[in-house]
Design a protein around this motif. Structure first.
Motif, PDB file in Angstrom:
ATOM      1  N   PHE A 157       0.848  -1.192   0.000  1.00 11.81           N
ATOM      2  CA  PHE A 157       0.000   0.000   0.000  1.00 11.81           C
ATOM      3  C   PHE A 157       0.886   1.246   0.000  1.00 11.81           C
ATOM      4  N   THR A 158       0.570   2.153  -0.899  1.00  8.79           N
ATOM      5  CA  THR A 158       1.383   3.365  -1.078  1.00  8.79           C
ATOM      6  C   THR A 158       1.518   4.133   0.243  1.00  8.79           C
ATOM      7  N   GLY A 159       2.752   4.437   0.599  1.00  3.05           N
ATOM      8  CA  GLY A 159       3.017   5.214   1.813  1.00  3.05           C
ATOM      9  C   GLY A 159       3.229   4.337   3.040  1.00  3.05           C
ATOM     10  N   ILE A 160       2.777   3.069   2.966  1.00  3.43           N
ATOM     11  CA  ILE A 160       2.965   2.142   4.097  1.00  3.43           C
ATOM     12  C   ILE A 160       4.095   1.160   3.758  1.00  3.43           C
ATOM     13  N   ASP A 161       3.874   0.341   2.754  1.00  4.73           N
ATOM     14  CA  ASP A 161       4.936  -0.583   2.340  1.00  4.73           C
ATOM     15  C   ASP A 161       5.147  -0.560   0.821  1.00  4.73           C
ATOM     16  N   ALA A 162       4.786   0.540   0.211  1.00  2.00           N
ATOM     17  CA  ALA A 162       5.133   0.817  -1.195  1.00  2.00           C
ATOM     18  C   ALA A 162       5.469   2.311  -1.272  1.00  2.00           C
ATOM     19  N   PRO A 163       6.355   2.690  -2.179  1.00  2.32           N
ATOM     20  CA  PRO A 163       6.885   4.059  -2.157  1.00  2.32           C
ATOM     21  C   PRO A 163       5.921   5.119  -2.672  1.00  2.32           C
ATOM     22  N   TYR A 164       6.071   6.328  -2.140  1.00  6.37           N
ATOM     23  CA  TYR A 164       5.521   7.520  -2.789  1.00  6.37           C
ATOM     24  C   TYR A 164       6.639   8.558  -2.867  1.00  6.37           C
ATOM     25  N   GLU A 165       6.970   8.981  -4.047  1.00  2.00           N
ATOM     26  CA  GLU A 165       8.005  10.003  -4.245  1.00  2.00           C
ATOM     27  C   GLU A 165       7.329  11.326  -4.588  1.00  2.00           C
ATOM     28  N   ALA A 166       7.474  12.305  -3.713  1.00  2.00           N
ATOM     29  CA  ALA A 166       6.857  13.618  -3.948  1.00  2.00           C
ATOM     30  C   ALA A 166       7.486  14.270  -5.182  1.00  2.00           C
ATOM     31  N   PRO A 167       6.698  15.016  -5.943  1.00  2.00           N
ATOM     32  CA  PRO A 167       7.276  15.739  -7.088  1.00  2.00           C
ATOM     33  C   PRO A 167       8.358  16.712  -6.618  1.00  2.00           C
ATOM     34  N   LEU A 168       9.408  16.874  -7.412  1.00  2.00           N
ATOM     35  CA  LEU A 168      10.498  17.791  -7.050  1.00  2.00           C
ATOM     36  C   LEU A 168      10.157  19.222  -7.423  1.00  2.00           C
ATOM     37  N   SER A 169       9.496  19.393  -8.571  1.00  2.00           N
ATOM     38  CA  SER A 169       9.118  20.766  -8.950  1.00  2.00           C
ATOM     39  C   SER A 169       7.758  20.758  -9.647  1.00  2.00           C
ATOM     40  N   PRO A 170       6.713  20.519  -8.870  1.00  2.00           N
ATOM     41  CA  PRO A 170       5.369  20.529  -9.455  1.00  2.00           C
ATOM     42  C   PRO A 170       5.015  21.927  -9.941  1.00  2.00           C
ATOM     43  N   ALA A 171       4.121  21.985 -10.920  1.00  2.00           N
ATOM     44  CA  ALA A 171       3.653  23.294 -11.386  1.00  2.00           C
ATOM     45  C   ALA A 171       2.869  23.998 -10.287  1.00  2.00           C
ATOM     46  N   PHE A 172       2.223  23.191  -9.446  1.00  2.00           N
ATOM     47  CA  PHE A 172       1.409  23.763  -8.368  1.00  2.00           C
ATOM     48  C   PHE A 172       1.310  22.745  -7.245  1.00  2.00           C
ATOM     49  N   GLU A 173       1.242  23.239  -6.002  1.00  2.00           N
ATOM     50  CA  GLU A 173       1.133  22.352  -4.846  1.00  2.00           C
ATOM     51  C   GLU A 173      -0.016  22.817  -3.967  1.00  2.00           C
ATOM     52  N   ILE A 174      -0.792  21.858  -3.498  1.00  2.00           N
ATOM     53  CA  ILE A 174      -1.921  22.183  -2.614  1.00  2.00           C
ATOM     54  C   ILE A 174      -1.725  21.429  -1.310  1.00  2.00           C
ATOM     55  N   ARG A 175      -1.644  22.151  -0.190  1.00  2.00           N
ATOM     56  CA  ARG A 175      -1.568  21.506   1.120  1.00  2.00           C
ATOM     57  C   ARG A 175      -2.988  21.336   1.652  1.00  2.00           C
ATOM     58  N   THR A 176      -3.526  20.144   1.507  1.00  2.00           N
ATOM     59  CA  THR A 176      -4.929  19.970   1.892  1.00  2.00           C
ATOM     60  C   THR A 176      -5.115  19.851   3.404  1.00  2.00           C
ATOM     61  N   ASP A 177      -4.009  19.721   4.139  1.00  2.00           N
ATOM     62  CA  ASP A 177      -4.138  19.723   5.604  1.00  2.00           C
ATOM     63  C   ASP A 177      -4.152  21.159   6.141  1.00  2.00           C
ATOM     64  N   GLN A 178      -3.855  22.114   5.259  1.00  2.00           N
ATOM     65  CA  GLN A 178      -3.790  23.513   5.701  1.00  2.00           C
ATOM     66  C   GLN A 178      -4.874  24.398   5.088  1.00  2.00           C
ATOM     67  N   LEU A 179      -5.528  23.881   4.041  1.00  2.00           N
ATOM     68  CA  LEU A 179      -6.544  24.668   3.337  1.00  2.00           C
ATOM     69  C   LEU A 179      -7.884  23.947   3.405  1.00  2.00           C
ATOM     70  N   SER A 180      -8.951  24.743   3.377  1.00  2.00           N
ATOM     71  CA  SER A 180     -10.275  24.128   3.232  1.00  2.00           C
ATOM     72  C   SER A 180     -10.413  23.656   1.782  1.00  2.00           C
ATOM     73  N   LEU A 181     -11.397  22.831   1.535  1.00  2.00           N
ATOM     74  CA  LEU A 181     -11.652  22.377   0.166  1.00  2.00           C
ATOM     75  C   LEU A 181     -11.920  23.564  -0.758  1.00  2.00           C
ATOM     76  N   ASP A 182     -12.745  24.493  -0.307  1.00  2.00           N
ATOM     77  CA  ASP A 182     -13.063  25.667  -1.139  1.00  2.00           C
ATOM     78  C   ASP A 182     -11.810  26.485  -1.453  1.00  2.00           C
TER      79      ASP A 182
END
Ligand SMILES: Nc1ncnc2c1ncn2[C@@H]1O[C@H](COP(=O)(O)OS(=O)(=O)O)[C@@H](OP(=O)(O)O)[C@H]1O
Ligand SMILES: Nc1ncnc2c1ncn2[C@@H]1O[C@H](COP(=O)(O)OP(=O)(O)O)[C@@H](O)[C@H]1O
Length: 198
Positions: A157-182
């Motif tokens: 499962f991704t993030g538990i026992d399979a990798p997730y590699e964050a983008p190095l230079s995404p065009a845009f980033e959204i922190r969903t733990d810091q912003l409301s959905l709207d």
């Protein structure tokens, strides 16, 4: 001579013709992030917002891809790669129809996303990192899959026992733990509007 042929037959219909008809620039918005980071929720709300503003968008996500064209694929490394390859080819077809796709897939590695970028074309591939810490995703546990992964009922499962590699230079980033959905959808809309407007 070519000049005397009826205009309808003088050349193949181009992507630009379709974009002119749809009054938008075709693009492939590529949302990557952990399970539970907010990709699907943002994709669906953005799709509605774009449609209401007169654009012609199409979400591609697990519901219409993994359940259909990719229903024979697992979550092995090789099958994830094939999953994303086919999705990128589908997004490319939409792109050449002048349509804005909102692709919502974990697409866990840089290699996988680079392949999607190569299929779609770097000009038209807009990488958007939907970012929430794994602790937040696990706390949300929208589908109860983190609990199953922790219990060993799901392997790889991704993030538990399979990798997730964050983008190095995404065009845009959204922190969903810091912003409301709207807020998240509003900021993303503001970012992409100049890119897709005709
Ligand atoms: N092993 C494993 N790892 C990750 N995710 C899993 C797994 N098994 C099932 N699921 C569910 O499948 C959704 C992710 O599918 P994707 O097509 O986006 O994955 S990938 O891009 O091919 O890695 C993901 O959905 P989202 O939560 O919407 O991301 C999970 O609900
Ligand atoms: N700012 C936000 N953006 C998106 N989702 C959010 C946000 N804040 C909280 N959430 C919640 O997080 C969960 C994300 O789930 P989902 O969209 O299915 O994620 P993913 O498609 O990445 O697996 C939803 O329950 C959603 O309501």
């Amino acid at each position: 001579m070519a000049e005397h042929i009826h205009p309808i037959f003088d050349r193949l219909l181009q992507r630009e013709d379709r974009e002119r008809r749809l009054k938008q620039k075709g693009k492939a918005l590529w949302l990557t992030g952990l399970s539970g980071s907010g990709k699907s929720t943002i994709a669906q709300h953005l799709e509605r917002r774009l449609y209401n503003e007169g654009f012609f968008p199409q979400v591609l996500d697990g519901d219409n891809i993994r359940s259909g064209i990719n229903s024979n694929l697992s979550f092995s490394d090789a099958d994830r790669k094939e999953n994303i390859r086919r999705i990128a080819e589908v997004a490319r077809l939409y792109l050449h129809s002048g349509i804005i796709t909102i692709n919502s897939f974990i697409s866990p590695t840089r290699e996988i996303r680079d392949m999607a970028r190569a299929v779609i074309g770097a000009e038209d591939f807009i990488e958007i990192y939907v970012n929430a810490p794994i602790e937040v995703c696990e706390e949300r546990d929208v589908k109860g899959l983190y609990q199953k992964a922790r219990a060993g009922e799901i392997k790889g499962f991704t993030g538990i026992d399979a990798p997730y590699e964050a983008p190095l230079s995404p065009a845009f980033e959204i922190r969903t733990d810091q912003l409301s959905l709207d807020e998240a959808v509003g900021q993303l809309y503001a970012f992409i509007h100049p890119i897709i407007k005709y």
